[in-house]
Design an enzyme around this catalytic site. Sequence first.
Site, PDB file in Angstrom:
ATOM      1  CD  GLU A  63      -2.835  -1.292   2.389  1.00  0.00           C
ATOM      2  OE1 GLU A  63      -2.731  -0.474   3.306  1.00  0.00           O
ATOM      3  OE2 GLU A  63      -3.710  -2.194   2.384  1.00  0.00           O
ATOM      4  CD  GLU A 108      -4.538  -7.955   1.922  1.00  0.00           C
ATOM      5  OE1 GLU A 108      -5.425  -7.269   2.468  1.00  0.00           O
ATOM      6  OE2 GLU A 108      -3.336  -7.658   1.996  1.00  0.00           O
TER       7      GLU A 108
HETATM    8  C1  HAH Z   1      -5.516  -4.606   4.075  1.00  0.00           C
HETATM    9  N1  HAH Z   1      -5.705  -3.209   3.882  1.00  0.00           N
HETATM   10  C2  HAH Z   1      -4.131  -4.922   4.639  1.00  0.00           C
HETATM   11  O1  HAH Z   1      -3.233  -5.230   3.601  1.00  0.00           O
HETATM   12  C3  HAH Z   1      -4.149  -6.100   5.616  1.00  0.00           C
HETATM   13  O2  HAH Z   1      -2.885  -6.235   6.182  1.00  0.00           O
HETATM   14  C4  HAH Z   1      -5.177  -5.923   6.691  1.00  0.00           C
HETATM   15  O3  HAH Z   1      -5.180  -7.021   7.589  1.00  0.00           O
HETATM   16  C5  HAH Z   1      -6.509  -5.705   6.093  1.00  0.00           C
HETATM   17  C6  HAH Z   1      -6.622  -5.140   4.879  1.00  0.00           C
HETATM   18  C7  HAH Z   1      -6.877  -2.836   3.154  1.00  0.00           C
HETATM   19  C8  HAH Z   1      -7.290  -1.404   3.189  1.00  0.00           C
HETATM   20  C9  HAH Z   1      -8.372  -0.997   2.436  1.00  0.00           C
HETATM   21  O4  HAH Z   1      -9.015  -1.888   1.684  1.00  0.00           O
HETATM   22  C10 HAH Z   1      -8.787   0.339   2.445  1.00  0.00           C
HETATM   23  C11 HAH Z   1      -8.128   1.268   3.221  1.00  0.00           C
HETATM   24  C12 HAH Z   1      -7.088   0.864   4.001  1.00  0.00           C
HETATM   25  C13 HAH Z   1      -6.676  -0.473   3.986  1.00  0.00           C
END
Ligand code: HAH
Length: 370
Positions: free
Chosen positions: A165, A272
């Site tokens: 990210e 994910e």
């Molecule tokens: C993810 N971010 C992360 O990669 C993971 O490590 C965590 O456990 C959950 C989700 C997703 C995310 C998003 O879809 C929107 C904004 C911020 C983060």
Amino acid sequence: MKTKSNSTGTTYFTLTLLFLAATVFMGYSQEEPSEKGLKDYYKDHFPVGVAVSPRALQGESAELILKHFNSMTPENVMKMGPIHPEEDRYNWEYADQVADFAVKHNMKLRGHALCWHNQAGDWIFKDENGGQVSKEVLLQRLKDHITTVVKRYKGKIYAWDVVNEAISDKEDEFLRDSEWYQICGEDFVIKAFEYAHEADPDLKLYYNDYSAVHPIKRDKIYKLVKMVQDAGVPVHGIGIQGHFSIYEPSEQELRDAIEKYASLGVEVQITELDVSVYEKEHSRRDPLPKDEDDAFKPEQEQKQIEQYEMLFRVFRDFGDTLTGVTFWNISDRYSWLDNFPVRGRKNYPLLFDGKLQPKKAYYKVIDFEK
Ligand code: HAH
């Protein structure tokens, strides 16, 4: 003498036949599980993974994991904060539990994540007076972290999300204004891949992000991975997180993104996956209003069935490009989306329900007819 030798021969022959028949029978019954799981339906396409906590690796959730999945990602325990809470202290206990389970059950294991702006542990960006550290110190800390963690799981983890990210959600901004960026500029991205490759040259190194099929963000992810390639540093794959919903993405956007990423010559994974039953809200972190109903409605269920059917049809079409599809959590009993972006609002984003039973969407995902 002759007769005796003949009858001994016949006995041996019969015993050998019986032994062979028994071996074939036992082998057959071992290879043919009573009922197939997701991983078996998808064995000719890609491994099917799931994000886990160490607590899930026992009892009925462990049974579900072993039946349906042949790959795992630790949801939290290998993130920088949890695994490296202080400069001189690593917390291996939980991460080792996940790694040991994967090895014991012959499952693939993805590491998540080596460099991320969230769950990073406050100490990493701070000097002894509480101010921001210099770029030199931060890159040295990043190198120490990556080298130590990657080496510990060498041979057990086959792929790591090296950078997670880093792209900004603002249309006119390339990288997110994180502390990594504030202190190091773009260099931290390239350095992270360099350090990971040095620590284990056999690893598959991934860049991982959400909203990765959205055209504007997609093009920035493409640019970032190209930037690493142009620096002569290895990057092997792009992780499309796949936090989708019953309203998005469109089939066309999904196909375009996978094709565009593959054109860089890298692997692509869905890392994910979940399908939220709500529309995407931006940065709404307030608790659920008391009068809001978060039951799973038939219209949401129907849209989710159709969305999962479309997603896996596209994933199968890209079976040669995709090297993995991983769900983010096991069942609707618990999902990170129960608290994000609205605290305490129940979501139903996965293929198994709160009782760990397959949902209707599951049967669409294993039905390759359409
Ligand atoms: C993810 N971010 C992360 O990669 C993971 O490590 C965590 O456990 C959950 C989700 C997703 C995310 C998003 O879809 C929107 C904004 C911020 C983060």
